[in-house]
Design an enzyme around this catalytic site. Structure first.
Site, PDB file in Angstrom:
ATOM      1  N   TRP A  54      -2.900  -2.645  -1.725  1.00  0.00           N
ATOM      2  CA  TRP A  54      -2.682  -4.003  -2.043  1.00  0.00           C
ATOM      3  C   TRP A  54      -3.360  -4.626  -0.873  1.00  0.00           C
ATOM      4  O   TRP A  54      -3.002  -4.483   0.419  1.00  0.00           O
ATOM      5  CB  TRP A  54      -1.058  -4.128  -1.878  1.00  0.00           C
ATOM      6  CG  TRP A  54      -0.824  -5.617  -2.282  1.00  0.00           C
ATOM      7  CD1 TRP A  54      -0.820  -5.938  -3.644  1.00  0.00           C
ATOM      8  CD2 TRP A  54      -0.381  -6.678  -1.373  1.00  0.00           C
ATOM      9  NE1 TRP A  54      -0.432  -7.301  -3.627  1.00  0.00           N
ATOM     10  CE2 TRP A  54      -0.257  -7.870  -2.237  1.00  0.00           C
ATOM     11  CE3 TRP A  54      -0.365  -6.936  -0.010  1.00  0.00           C
ATOM     12  CZ2 TRP A  54       0.130  -9.238  -1.992  1.00  0.00           C
ATOM     13  CZ3 TRP A  54       0.036  -8.192   0.394  1.00  0.00           C
ATOM     14  CH2 TRP A  54       0.171  -9.175  -0.632  1.00  0.00           C
TER      15      TRP A  54
ATOM     16  N   ASN B  98      -0.884   2.064   6.015  1.00  0.00           N
ATOM     17  CA  ASN B  98       0.028   0.723   5.152  1.00  0.00           C
ATOM     18  C   ASN B  98       0.417  -0.130   6.389  1.00  0.00           C
ATOM     19  O   ASN B  98       1.347   0.477   7.245  1.00  0.00           O
ATOM     20  CB  ASN B  98       1.114   1.560   4.365  1.00  0.00           C
ATOM     21  CG  ASN B  98       2.038   0.527   3.844  1.00  0.00           C
ATOM     22  OD1 ASN B  98       1.728  -0.684   3.631  1.00  0.00           O
ATOM     23  ND2 ASN B  98       3.406   0.799   3.768  1.00  0.00           N
ATOM     24  N   GLY B  99       0.266  -1.201   6.235  1.00  0.00           N
ATOM     25  CA  GLY B  99       0.816  -2.121   7.229  1.00  0.00           C
ATOM     26  C   GLY B  99      -0.287  -3.237   7.668  1.00  0.00           C
ATOM     27  O   GLY B  99      -1.502  -3.618   6.938  1.00  0.00           O
TER      28      GLY B  99
ATOM     29  N   HIS C 245      16.560 -35.804 -13.060  1.00  0.00           N
ATOM     30  CA  HIS C 245      16.214 -36.380 -11.674  1.00  0.00           C
ATOM     31  C   HIS C 245      14.538 -36.204 -11.441  1.00  0.00           C
ATOM     32  O   HIS C 245      14.242 -36.228 -10.727  1.00  0.00           O
ATOM     33  CB  HIS C 245      16.978 -35.735 -10.773  1.00  0.00           C
ATOM     34  CG  HIS C 245      18.372 -36.466 -10.821  1.00  0.00           C
ATOM     35  ND1 HIS C 245      18.581 -37.649 -10.471  1.00  0.00           N
ATOM     36  CD2 HIS C 245      19.369 -35.626 -11.133  1.00  0.00           C
ATOM     37  CE1 HIS C 245      20.106 -37.600 -10.645  1.00  0.00           C
ATOM     38  NE2 HIS C 245      20.387 -36.447 -10.726  1.00  0.00           N
TER      39      HIS C 245
ATOM     40  N   CYS D  87       0.852  -1.161   0.067  1.00  0.00           N
ATOM     41  CA  CYS D  87       0.055   0.085  -0.050  1.00  0.00           C
ATOM     42  C   CYS D  87       0.893   1.284  -0.120  1.00  0.00           C
ATOM     43  O   CYS D  87       2.073   1.149   0.475  1.00  0.00           O
ATOM     44  CB  CYS D  87      -0.999   0.243   1.441  1.00  0.00           C
ATOM     45  SG  CYS D  87      -2.155  -1.178   1.587  1.00  0.00           S
TER      46      CYS D  87
ATOM     47  N   GLU E 161      16.088 -16.677 -11.969  1.00  0.00           N
ATOM     48  CA  GLU E 161      15.598 -15.290 -12.079  1.00  0.00           C
ATOM     49  C   GLU E 161      14.734 -15.352 -13.331  1.00  0.00           C
ATOM     50  O   GLU E 161      14.036 -14.512 -13.365  1.00  0.00           O
ATOM     51  CB  GLU E 161      16.758 -14.458 -12.067  1.00  0.00           C
ATOM     52  CG  GLU E 161      16.432 -13.135 -12.290  1.00  0.00           C
ATOM     53  CD  GLU E 161      15.670 -12.483 -11.304  1.00  0.00           C
ATOM     54  OE1 GLU E 161      15.096 -12.958 -10.479  1.00  0.00           O
ATOM     55  OE2 GLU E 161      15.300 -11.197 -11.654  1.00  0.00           O
TER      56      GLU E 161
ATOM     57  N   ARG F 274       3.160   0.202  -5.507  1.00  0.00           N
ATOM     58  CA  ARG F 274       3.093  -0.576  -3.922  1.00  0.00           C
ATOM     59  C   ARG F 274       1.717  -1.274  -3.965  1.00  0.00           C
ATOM     60  O   ARG F 274       1.717  -1.932  -3.008  1.00  0.00           O
ATOM     61  CB  ARG F 274       3.155   0.529  -3.073  1.00  0.00           C
ATOM     62  CG  ARG F 274       4.329   1.460  -2.838  1.00  0.00           C
ATOM     63  CD  ARG F 274       4.197   2.346  -1.806  1.00  0.00           C
ATOM     64  NE  ARG F 274       4.578   1.672  -0.609  1.00  0.00           N
ATOM     65  CZ  ARG F 274       5.595   1.259   0.158  1.00  0.00           C
ATOM     66  NH1 ARG F 274       6.653   1.677  -0.458  1.00  0.00           N
ATOM     67  NH2 ARG F 274       5.507   0.574   1.146  1.00  0.00           N
TER      68      ARG F 274
ATOM     69  N   GLU G 275       6.199 -13.895 -13.316  1.00  0.00           N
ATOM     70  CA  GLU G 275       5.319 -12.837 -12.569  1.00  0.00           C
ATOM     71  C   GLU G 275       4.819 -11.914 -13.507  1.00  0.00           C
ATOM     72  O   GLU G 275       3.794 -11.037 -13.286  1.00  0.00           O
ATOM     73  CB  GLU G 275       6.402 -12.061 -11.646  1.00  0.00           C
ATOM     74  CG  GLU G 275       7.453 -11.100 -12.038  1.00  0.00           C
ATOM     75  CD  GLU G 275       8.029 -10.328 -10.982  1.00  0.00           C
ATOM     76  OE1 GLU G 275       9.333 -10.171 -11.406  1.00  0.00           O
ATOM     77  OE2 GLU G 275       7.975  -9.958  -9.999  1.00  0.00           O
TER      78      GLU G 275
ATOM     79  N   LYS H  92      10.896 -14.266 -13.478  1.00  0.00           N
ATOM     80  CA  LYS H  92      10.420 -13.180 -14.498  1.00  0.00           C
ATOM     81  C   LYS H  92       9.278 -13.305 -15.196  1.00  0.00           C
ATOM     82  O   LYS H  92       8.452 -12.627 -15.384  1.00  0.00           O
ATOM     83  CB  LYS H  92      11.418 -12.741 -15.344  1.00  0.00           C
ATOM     84  CG  LYS H  92      12.878 -12.004 -14.757  1.00  0.00           C
ATOM     85  CD  LYS H  92      12.542 -10.279 -14.290  1.00  0.00           C
ATOM     86  CE  LYS H  92      12.073 -10.212 -13.089  1.00  0.00           C
ATOM     87  NZ  LYS H  92      13.014 -10.203 -12.054  1.00  0.00           N
TER      88      LYS H  92
ATOM     89  N   LYS I 145       5.304  -3.918  -5.516  1.00  0.00           N
ATOM     90  CA  LYS I 145       6.768  -3.522  -5.731  1.00  0.00           C
ATOM     91  C   LYS I 145       7.447  -3.960  -4.455  1.00  0.00           C
ATOM     92  O   LYS I 145       8.357  -4.412  -4.278  1.00  0.00           O
ATOM     93  CB  LYS I 145       6.894  -2.277  -6.237  1.00  0.00           C
ATOM     94  CG  LYS I 145       8.464  -1.856  -6.639  1.00  0.00           C
ATOM     95  CD  LYS I 145       9.001  -2.396  -7.426  1.00  0.00           C
ATOM     96  CE  LYS I 145      10.461  -2.420  -7.678  1.00  0.00           C
ATOM     97  NZ  LYS I 145      11.263  -3.216  -8.633  1.00  0.00           N
TER      98      LYS I 145
HETATM   99  O1  M6R Z   1      12.973  -4.760  -2.304  1.00  0.00           O
HETATM  100  P1  M6R Z   1      13.410  -6.042  -2.176  1.00  0.00           P
HETATM  101  O2  M6R Z   1      14.389  -6.231  -2.990  1.00  0.00           O
HETATM  102  O3  M6R Z   1      13.503  -6.532  -0.893  1.00  0.00           O
HETATM  103  O4  M6R Z   1      12.338  -6.922  -2.943  1.00  0.00           O
HETATM  104  C1  M6R Z   1      12.479  -8.546  -2.897  1.00  0.00           C
HETATM  105  C2  M6R Z   1      11.271  -8.999  -3.764  1.00  0.00           C
HETATM  106  O5  M6R Z   1       9.880  -8.624  -3.331  1.00  0.00           O
HETATM  107  C3  M6R Z   1      11.316  -8.554  -5.030  1.00  0.00           C
HETATM  108  O6  M6R Z   1      12.935  -9.101  -5.578  1.00  0.00           O
HETATM  109  C4  M6R Z   1      10.566  -9.258  -5.964  1.00  0.00           C
HETATM  110  O7  M6R Z   1      10.878 -10.819  -6.018  1.00  0.00           O
HETATM  111  C5  M6R Z   1      10.483  -8.959  -7.520  1.00  0.00           C
HETATM  112  N1  M6R Z   1       9.056  -8.493  -7.870  1.00  0.00           N
HETATM  113  C6  M6R Z   1      11.031  -9.692  -8.625  1.00  0.00           C
HETATM  114  O8  M6R Z   1      11.015  -9.157  -9.853  1.00  0.00           O
END
Ligand code: M6R
Length: 609
Positions: free
Chosen positions: A74, A100-101, A505, A2, A482, A27, A489, A486, A604
């Site tokens: 969020w 937020n929280g 395996h 949020c 990674e 956010r 997501e 990507k 984010k």
């Molecule tokens: O702000 P941070 O680097 O701590 O965030 C960690 C993860 O939430 C962040 O890397 C997330 O996995 C990304 N959306 C991936 O692209």
């Protein structure tokens, strides 16, 4: 997650709040809302969905006023809906809150408030705050918020306004980010600095258990005991344009293209081409500390965790110190062995990820020294660590992390080089090789990004495939994970990252004509092994996209598509290999017609555990 914003000053507030929310939309984007003090009433306007929905509601119905608060959500407690959207009001509509929280004790508080006669309209935890302030209010909003906050458990950054005090926003923080922007006869609060960057660069980074009493004429900070707090004003260096799309269709694409510059900036002043010096200002470790280290524990989530995987490979290879790697949400539940000679290396783009912060605090509690790698100056991770090395990537807005990842890898390379020098574990020759290779990386990234038409063709061909398997070895196992993250997501395609040697395996059973395998097969120690793993996939009629070094022609006989990347040291290759993986995910998502910068269900900055 949020995002919250607030403004008091002389300008019309609604556009300022909406503009701030636009910059904070990364956010969370389940709903948005504003509350504006207008003619001695508080007008609340909110809408389910993205900020654009709220904007269309506001077109015909924008309340006038010079003080207000706003929120982009969020969802945690309560589904995304108009009722659950913030701001939330007390029974009379005189006190309004954004938050937020997570208020962990909201259920007993709510039960008590209902017994006292309060009427609730939402399923959120936040609404209890409005009613608690209502109960506590006796003509002094700051005092009512202070006594309310003392009753809350959990995490919050909140802002409260009150009809009876038309020049006042009271904000408070515990474990969720809150910043105050200091203008000329106007002031701001927000979850993150970009929200008010067009208006001011002067900032207070608010600490936990602090109240900010924000008026047009000035800002006062108090502890929860009511004592005044003095704080240095911080001048940020980012400007508003850096948080704009700058002609690119999406932030993600812009941020992918910013990587050569971000890598250069992150290296600047730390690696000298003339003197061969590695200078890590802010490291927070003396030579004596470094010599005493018995272990490094790395703590991170998501993409930052993948950077940590590469970091483990680099540090163990060069520095010869054992490295433990933890997904932050697991660290404190496994009773880790940490002592005064352990270094906790914490990686977080935002510096606000709740799991990472909790892991870092746990490591600190057990005696570790903490070194943080983060992109956000003044973030919680940066403030609580003993040492901080910034990734100078500039604001990363797209949810899918790109430039933060590659700059984290750059910092980890420099840290590995530095530690290995201090501990005498690197030869002069190897040192020189690595330095040369590092120095060249931004230029190689530039070269790669100047021409990648083949990736767009590849994305076109594979965007309707049912699944993707990514395989790699050594440091490029992290690249495989990674790449898979990507595509999951932003393209919403099921994908898995695997150690290539593990394919036989289990995962190889999934190979069929609807499954694409992305093999990270750049030159290195295990190159031949990866080729064998590709053979195994090919033998089962699997489709293969290979990420290969520039002059590799051999690989064409094994792969259906080959994407060439410039060659570098194997240890550094994940930096360059990230680029095609990011672009492949981006274009696959684009061909599938997805919202790339704000993928569903994600935000984010993950500030809840
Ligand atoms: O702000 P941070 O680097 O701590 O965030 C960690 C993860 O939430 C962040 O890397 C997330 O996995 C990304 N959306 C991936 O692209």
């Amino acid at each position: 997650m949020c995002g919250i914003v607030g403004y008091t000053g002389g300008r019309e507030v609604c556009p300022i709040l909406v503009d701030g929310l636009r910059r904070l939309e990364y956010r969370g984007y389940d709903s948005a809302g504003v509350a504006i003090l207008s003619d001695e009433r508080i007008e609340v306007c909110k809408a389910t969905g993205k900020l654009s929905v709220l904007e269309s509601v506001l077109i015909d119905n924008s309340p006038n006023g010079v003080l207000g608060i706003g929120h982009t959500r969020w969802a945690t407690h309560g589904r995304p809906s108009d009722e659950n959207a913030h701001p939330h009001s007390d029974c009379t509509g005189s006190i309004v809150v954004v938050h937020n929280g997570i208020i962990e004790n909201y259920l007993p508080l709510k039960t008590q408030l209902i017994a006292n006669g309060h009427k609730f309209v939402s399923e959120t935890d936040t609404e209890v705050i409005a009613h608690l302030v209502e109960e506590a209010y006796q003509g002094d909003l700051a005092e009512a918020v202070r006594s309310t906050v003392l009753r809350l458990e959990g995490s919050f950054a909140l802002a409260v306004i009150c009809r009876e005090q038309p020049d006042l926003i009271v904000a408070a923080r515990r474990h969720s980010p809150l910043v105050v922007g200091l203008g000329e006869n106007e002031n701001f609060i927000a979850s993150d600095v970009p929200a008010f960057l067009p208006y001011t660069k002067k900032v207070y980074f608010i600490d936990d258990d602090t109240l900010a009493i924000v008026k047009k004429s000035g800002v006062e900070l108090r502890s929860l005991d009511g004592d005044p707090i003095s704080k240095d004003v911080f001048e940020v260096t980012w400007n508003a344009d850096m948080a704009e799309r700058g002609g690119y269709e999406h932030f993600m694409l812009k941020e992918i293209h910013e990587q050569p510059t971000a890598l250069r900036e992150t290296m600047r002043g730390r690696l000298s081409s003339e003197t061969a010096d590695v200078t890590l200002e802010g490291l927070g470790l003396s030579h004596e500390d470094i010599l005493k280290l018995n272990k490094i524990v790395m703590i991170a989530c998501g993409t930052a965790y993948h950077a940590a995987m590469v970091g483990k490979y680099m540090i163990e290879g060069l520095v010869r110190i054992p490295v433990e790697l933890d997904v932050a949400s697991e660290l404190r539940y496994r009773d880790p062995i940490i002592d005064n000679n352990t270094l906790a290396l914490v990686i977080s783009q935002s510096g606000e990820t709740a799991d990472t912060l909790a892991g870092m605090r746990e490591a600190k509690r057990r005696g570790a020294k903490v070194l943080a790698i983060t992109n956000v100056v003044g973030s919680s991770v940066a403030r609580e660590a003993d040492g901080v090395l910034y990734t100078y990537a500039g604001p990363e807005i797209a949810v899918a992390s790109t430039k933060a990842y590659t700059t984290q890898l750059m910092v980890l390379s420099l840290v590995s080089l530095y530690l290995s020098r201090v501990r005498g574990t690197i030869s002069t020759e190897r040192d020189a090789q690595l330095r040369r290779a590092l120095w060249y990386i931004p230029e190689q990234a530039d070269l790669f990004l100047s021409e990648y038409q083949d990736i767009i063709g590849c994305a076109d061909r594979y965007h309707n495939f049912a699944g993707f398997l990514y395989m790699g070895r050594g440091p490029n196992l992290a690249s495989a994970l990674e790449g898979a993250l990507k595509i999951k997501e932003i393209a919403y395609i099921h994908a898995e990252g695997y150690a290539a040697g593990e394919m036989k395996h289990g995962p190889i059973a999934m190979i069929d004509p609807s499954m694409a395998t992305v093999a990270i097969a750049t030159k290195g120690r295990t190159y031949e092994k990866v080729l064998s793993n590709m053979q195994e996939v090919k033998a089962r009629l699997g489709e293969i996209i290979a990420i290969a070094s520039t002059h590799d022609t051999e690989i064409h006989s094994l792969a259906d598509k080959v994407i060439h990347v410039p060659e570098t040291e194997e240890m550094l290759s994940p930096i360059l290999n990230a680029l095609p993986l990011q672009l492949l995910a981006y274009y696959v998502a684009k061909f599938r017609g997805h919202e790339i910068d704000q993928p569903r269900n994600l935000a984010k900055s993950v500030t809840v555990e």
